[in-house]
Design a protein around this motif. Sequence first.
Motif, mmCIF file in Angstrom:
data_model
loop_
_atom_site.group_PDB
_atom_site.id
_atom_site.type_symbol
_atom_site.label_atom_id
_atom_site.label_comp_id
_atom_site.label_asym_id
_atom_site.label_seq_id
_atom_site.Cartn_x
_atom_site.Cartn_y
_atom_site.Cartn_z
ATOM 1 N N PHE A 1 23.629 -1.710 -29.696
ATOM 2 C CA PHE A 1 22.552 -0.729 -29.752
ATOM 3 C C PHE A 1 22.902 0.451 -30.653
ATOM 4 C CE2 PHE A 1 19.347 -1.805 -26.557
ATOM 5 C CZ PHE A 1 19.964 -2.874 -25.922
ATOM 6 N N GLY A 2 21.881 0.969 -31.300
ATOM 7 C CA GLY A 2 21.995 2.236 -31.992
ATOM 8 C C GLY A 2 21.828 3.382 -31.009
ATOM 9 N N PRO A 3 21.984 4.634 -31.496
ATOM 10 C CA PRO A 3 21.903 5.796 -30.608
ATOM 11 C C PRO A 3 20.486 6.131 -30.180
ATOM 12 C CG PRO A 3 22.211 6.485 -32.865
ATOM 13 C CD PRO A 3 22.321 4.995 -32.872
ATOM 14 N N LEU B 1 14.933 2.613 -29.156
ATOM 15 C CA LEU B 1 16.255 2.053 -29.437
ATOM 16 C C LEU B 1 16.131 0.825 -30.329
ATOM 17 C CD1 LEU B 1 17.601 2.145 -25.777
ATOM 18 C CD2 LEU B 1 18.470 3.542 -27.639
ATOM 19 N N PRO C 1 15.673 -0.068 -20.902
ATOM 20 C CA PRO C 1 14.923 -0.369 -22.122
ATOM 21 C C PRO C 1 13.934 -1.511 -21.894
ATOM 22 C CG PRO C 1 17.288 -0.314 -22.540
ATOM 23 C CD PRO C 1 17.109 -0.318 -21.068
ATOM 24 N N GLN D 1 25.397 3.190 -20.472
ATOM 25 C CA GLN D 1 24.748 4.151 -21.352
ATOM 26 C C GLN D 1 25.168 5.557 -20.953
ATOM 27 O OE1 GLN D 1 20.402 4.514 -21.193
ATOM 28 N NE2 GLN D 1 20.348 4.859 -23.401
ATOM 29 N N TYR E 1 25.441 -3.423 -19.144
ATOM 30 C CA TYR E 1 25.561 -2.439 -20.211
ATOM 31 C C TYR E 1 25.793 -1.070 -19.597
ATOM 32 C CZ TYR E 1 23.699 -5.731 -23.684
ATOM 33 O OH TYR E 1 23.522 -6.806 -24.531
ATOM 34 N N LEU F 1 29.337 -10.173 -20.206
ATOM 35 C CA LEU F 1 28.306 -11.198 -20.091
ATOM 36 C C LEU F 1 28.835 -12.295 -19.192
ATOM 37 C CD1 LEU F 1 26.275 -12.809 -23.009
ATOM 38 C CD2 LEU F 1 27.429 -14.238 -21.339
ATOM 39 N N GLN G 1 23.904 -9.812 -18.227
ATOM 40 C CA GLN G 1 24.773 -8.902 -18.964
ATOM 41 C C GLN G 1 24.737 -7.524 -18.314
ATOM 42 O OE1 GLN G 1 23.971 -9.098 -23.235
ATOM 43 N NE2 GLN G 1 23.150 -11.176 -23.024
ATOM 44 N N HIS H 1 27.542 -2.748 -24.603
ATOM 45 C CA HIS H 1 27.732 -3.978 -23.852
ATOM 46 C C HIS H 1 29.081 -3.964 -23.136
ATOM 47 C CE1 HIS H 1 28.903 -8.285 -23.449
ATOM 48 N NE2 HIS H 1 27.653 -8.385 -23.056
ATOM 49 N N PHE I 1 23.352 -0.638 -16.517
ATOM 50 C CA PHE I 1 22.179 -1.494 -16.464
ATOM 51 C C PHE I 1 22.593 -2.962 -16.438
ATOM 52 C CE2 PHE I 1 18.881 1.608 -17.350
ATOM 53 C CZ PHE I 1 19.546 2.605 -18.026
ATOM 54 N N GLY J 1 23.181 5.364 -27.077
ATOM 55 C CA GLY J 1 22.689 3.996 -26.953
ATOM 56 C C GLY J 1 23.474 3.227 -25.904
ATOM 57 N N LEU J 2 23.049 2.014 -25.647
ATOM 58 C CA LEU J 2 23.720 1.185 -24.647
ATOM 59 C C LEU J 2 24.931 0.487 -25.258
ATOM 60 C CD1 LEU J 2 20.623 1.378 -23.701
ATOM 61 C CD2 LEU J 2 21.231 -0.525 -22.225
ATOM 62 N N PHE K 1 15.844 -5.692 -18.791
ATOM 63 C CA PHE K 1 16.742 -4.710 -18.182
ATOM 64 C C PHE K 1 16.193 -4.204 -16.860
ATOM 65 C CE2 PHE K 1 19.947 -3.756 -21.413
ATOM 66 C CZ PHE K 1 19.406 -4.387 -22.519
#
Lengths: 117, 111
Positions: A108-110, A91, A43, B37, B35, B48, B33, B45, B88, B42-43, B101
């Motif tokens: 995060f949202g989808p 996103l 992203p 996916q 993540y 961290l 951090q 978490h 990521f 979405g990603l 990222f």
Amino acid sequence: EAGVVQSPRYKIIEKKQPVAFWCNPISGHNTLYWYLQNLGQGPELLIRYENEEAVDDSQLPKDRFSAERLKGVDSTLKIQPAELGDSAVYLCASSLGSVAGATDTQYFGPGTRLTVL
Amino acid sequence: SQQGEEDPQALSIQEGENATMNCSYKTSINNLQWYRQNSGRGLVHLILIRSNEREKHSGRLRVTLDTSKKSSSLLITASRAADTASYFCATDQASGSRLTFGEGTQLTVNP
């Protein structure tokens, strides 16, 4: 606890048409982010809000992109007019807020998958 | 521009094996951090690690950070098919409150 909500999930439009994406962050989260994610990439930040103030919009292509976060809660990202290269996943993320200049965990949202024909 | 660079770009292993992913970055950071996916999602978490920390654990995850080499690694032990996803790293640069990222590592765990 409800997560970050985005709508629509998918959008197909023809080039030069306008499009809008909506995001509802997690309740109580002051910071809201919009990211663009191209296929096979990570992203990239478009804009960050602290409450209703856009504090980082340096990556937002302001000639065609705009965003707002009225009342510091929901946010809308708009593209007008859309171009072929705008096809990507958009996103939205939220976090409690930055602490002493450092970012905290983002939720995060989808995402909304945009296809521009 | 994307500061973090993940290595490898893709990794395929068998269930039960360990998976190691690496991340390198260029500028000083507040924290780093990781993540995950899943495809079309979405990603999420994972963990961290702050710039003054060297290692952190969370369940089957182990993250290390070497600020002198500007690198981090994510180790997933005893991998499962459900770990199949893109991973990521994201750096919070000391110069500003923004996560940057990398391009991610695509992990495939074969049952």
